[in-house]
Design a protein around this motif. Structure first.
Motif, PDB file in Angstrom:
ATOM      1  N   UNK A 248       0.828  -1.212   0.000  1.00 26.86           N
ATOM      2  CA  UNK A 248       0.000   0.000   0.000  1.00 26.86           C
ATOM      3  C   UNK A 248       0.863   1.263   0.000  1.00 26.86           C
ATOM      4  N   UNK A 249       1.963   1.219   0.778  1.00 26.61           N
ATOM      5  CA  UNK A 249       2.844   2.385   0.826  1.00 26.61           C
ATOM      6  C   UNK A 249       3.482   2.640  -0.535  1.00 26.61           C
ATOM      7  N   UNK A 250       3.968   1.570  -1.183  1.00 24.90           N
ATOM      8  CA  UNK A 250       4.602   1.724  -2.499  1.00 24.90           C
ATOM      9  C   UNK A 250       3.592   2.219  -3.531  1.00 24.90           C
ATOM     10  N   UNK A 251       2.376   1.652  -3.506  1.00 26.53           N
ATOM     11  CA  UNK A 251       1.344   2.083  -4.466  1.00 26.53           C
ATOM     12  C   UNK A 251       0.947   3.533  -4.232  1.00 26.53           C
ATOM     13  N   UNK A 369       4.494   6.392   4.372  1.00 27.29           N
ATOM     14  CA  UNK A 369       4.984   5.850   5.645  1.00 27.29           C
ATOM     15  C   UNK A 369       3.890   5.866   6.701  1.00 27.29           C
ATOM     16  N   UNK A 370       3.082   6.892   6.685  1.00 25.03           N
ATOM     17  CA  UNK A 370       1.987   6.968   7.658  1.00 25.03           C
ATOM     18  C   UNK A 370       1.051   5.779   7.522  1.00 25.03           C
ATOM     19  N   UNK A 371       0.820   5.329   6.290  1.00 26.20           N
ATOM     20  CA  UNK A 371      -0.017   4.141   6.088  1.00 26.20           C
ATOM     21  C   UNK A 371       0.583   2.926   6.787  1.00 26.20           C
ATOM     22  N   UNK A 372       1.937   2.780   6.694  1.00 28.34           N
ATOM     23  CA  UNK A 372       2.593   1.645   7.366  1.00 28.34           C
ATOM     24  C   UNK A 372       2.446   1.776   8.871  1.00 28.34           C
ATOM     25  N   UNK A 373       2.660   2.987   9.407  1.00 30.98           N
ATOM     26  CA  UNK A 373       2.572   3.192  10.852  1.00 30.98           C
ATOM     27  C   UNK A 373       1.168   2.906  11.363  1.00 30.98           C
TER      28      UNK A 373
END
Length: 541
Positions: A248-251, A369-373
């Motif tokens: 999701x972060x990469x996309x 990055x916020x999506x990963x966090x």
């Protein structure tokens, strides 16, 4: 069969001298890992690792915001770090406490009592106090406390499966019956093996680490522990979160960046030249290579989640961080050199994107990055740790000691435990209540042939002993029933050893579950005409 001879054993002075020369009969425990290393092992939990990555990314975002906007939001970063250290700290504390209790239990094993002959008396000493030269008496069910040579062996069989894999092997002191091709001599017994039939006596030759068991234990000190079901489930969850979060972060970053280049018609939209895009691409590719140890395992986890077994190459799994950082820098330099060949000069400021444009790109990265966090559940490790810690404490109150905290989930799911009793509900001090010997007048021993035969029967047809260390009270050693009969002789002022060694034993059949009786064939001294008599104890079929 060789006639038994009463041995005096070692004196107290000889015991001290032997212990000083050969050491105690204990196995040197494996070297313990330092506490700091045990604490760092808690960070190997997959969820904790993802939380650490999220925490550092959150810290980086807060620092960048503080630099660019003058205000940084560090509350989320502090909260994640608090959750990490609280979860790892609780797990470390409970497992350290459990390890201390296990160390105490391991020491208790060295305090098991064994029968030895010392100072012309049969007595009991702890396993750790056995020294080289001691004469140790062995019976069915006994575990051999040290390596030694047999000096007595009556239909003796040993379970050597812990060392040689042999569940039953005959032992003898008759050279004519020695077996060829066996791993250890037929008249030699080893620490850790068990007597499964017969009885005998051994003279200790090696103790502690010098024993065969000690050498094997030293070479196999490394502990290999498998994962518990809870570990496997948390590992799968961490892989799923890592894969989904990274994808999701990469996309998200790709979509925002491509939209900014091709589909943003705003007059304030940043403009990119081909050279600037090339240098930005070089930076991104270099960063991707430098962080291979982070994202490559996640890619292989994705293959595993899809049911395709893919092992992470050793070059990635075992490669150092500085190695991949060097590869990333090298890739960036090569790409910049290629761009320079096509007319893009990295030394000119106009070849790079402006600070405003770089801020846009950094903002897209921060969104990714916020999506990963956000995808990582900060409270999960803490909730799992607290529930396991409470389960560990509850099981401890029920006298169930668990070494590894994650094993509580498996142990707590146990519904049936099959175990053997290790003691008795009584005092285990059997005594003769009354006798009913036929032809014995008033049930009192005298100087007649019947009395002598009864004494000879009890003293000879027995593998038990009496410990006379306490002058006030003799103590039975060995089979409780046989010991009670010897105590009965003692109460009648009869020394069983004099009778036992004064009788010539022809053959002896120890008790076994198959025969359900014990028999001793002797040449009787109770008659003027010597003859062979069989004394039977039990219920022969």
């Amino acid at each position: 069969m060789e006639q038994k001879n009463h041995r005096t054993g070692l004196t107290d002075a000889q015991v001290l001298e032997s212990r000083k020369k050969y050491g105690e009969n204990i196995l040197t425990p494996p070297e313990k890992e330092p506490l700091w290393k045990l604490f760092l092992e808690k960070f190997e939990d997959p969820i904790i690792r993802i939380l650490l990555i999220a925490a550092f990314l959150s810290l980086g975002i807060a620092i960048v915001e503080h630099i660019t906007k003058g205000v940084g939001h560090y509350s989320e970063t502090i909260g994640i770090f608090c959750a990490i250290f609280l979860a790892t700290g609780v797990a470390f504390w409970f497992e350290l406490d459990a390890n201390k209790k296990f160390d105490v239990l391991n020491q208790v094993n060295d305090d098991d009592l064994v029968m030895v002959i010392r100072n012309n008396n049969v007595c009991q000493v702890s396993k750790r106090d056995v020294v080289v030269g001691d004469t140790v008496l062995l019976e069915i069910g006994n575990e051999v406390p040290a390596d030694g040579e047999l000096v007595e062996a009556v239909t003796m069989q040993m379970d050597e499966s812990c060392l040689t894999g042999e569940p039953s092997i005959d032992k003898t002191i008759d050279p004519k019956e020695f077996e060829d091709g066996v791993t250890y001599p037929s008249n030699y017994v080893l620490r850790g093996t068990k007597v499964i039939n017969g009885h005998g006596a051994m003279v200790v030759a090696k103790v502690g680490d010098a024993t065969e068991f000690g050498q094997v234990a030293e070479k196999s000190a490394e502990m290999v522990e498998g994962q518990t079901p809870l570990n496997r489930q948390l590992d799968s969850l961490a892989k799923f979160i890592g894969v989904v979060g990274m994808v999701l972060a990469a996309l998200t970053f790709t979509v925002l960046f491509v939209k900014d280049i091709f589909f943003n018609e705003s007059p304030d939209a940043p403009q990119y030249s081909l050279g600037q895009l090339g240098l930005v691409g070089a930076v991104i590719i270099g960063a991707v290579i430098a962080l291979s140890k982070v994202w490559m395992p996640i890619v292989y986890d994705a293959f595993e989640l899809m049911g395709k077994d893919k092992e992470i190459p050793d070059s990635i799994e075992n490669g150092g961080w500085f190695k991949w950082l060097g590869f990333g820098v090298l890739a960036f330099v090569v790409l910049v050199a290629i761009g320079y060949a096509f007319g893009v000069n990295p030394l000119e400021p106009t070849s790079w994107v402006s600070l405003d444009t770089a801020g846009h790109i950094l903002q897209y990265f921060m969104v990714a990055v916020t999506l990963v966090v956000v995808a990582v559940p900060e409270g999960l490790p803490m909730s799992v740790t607290l529930s396991l810690a409470l389960s560990m404490r509850r099981m401890l109150k029920a006298n169930n000691l668990v070494r590894k905290m994650h094993a509580c989930e498996t142990m707590g799911a146990t519904t049936v435990i099959c175990t053997d009793k290790t003691g008795t509900l009584t005092q285990n001090q059997m005594q003769v209540s009354y006798t009913n010997f036929y032809s014995l007048h008033d049930q009192k021993l005298g100087d007649n042939e019947i009395s002598k035969m009864i004494v000879e029967h009890i003293a000879t047809n027995s593998t038990a002993f009496l410990d006379y260390s306490d002058s006030a009270k003799a103590k039975a050693l060995g089979n409780p029933t046989e010991g009670a009969l010897l105590l009965w002789l003692h109460s009648n002022n009869i020394n069983y050893l004099d009778e036992r060694e004064g009788t010539k034993v022809v053959e002896q059949l120890p008790f076994s579950t198959e025969r359900k009786y014990m028999a001793t064939i002797v040449e009787s001294n109770t008659s003027a005409q010597p003859r062979k008599i069989m004394y039977i104890k039990g219920a022969p079929e």
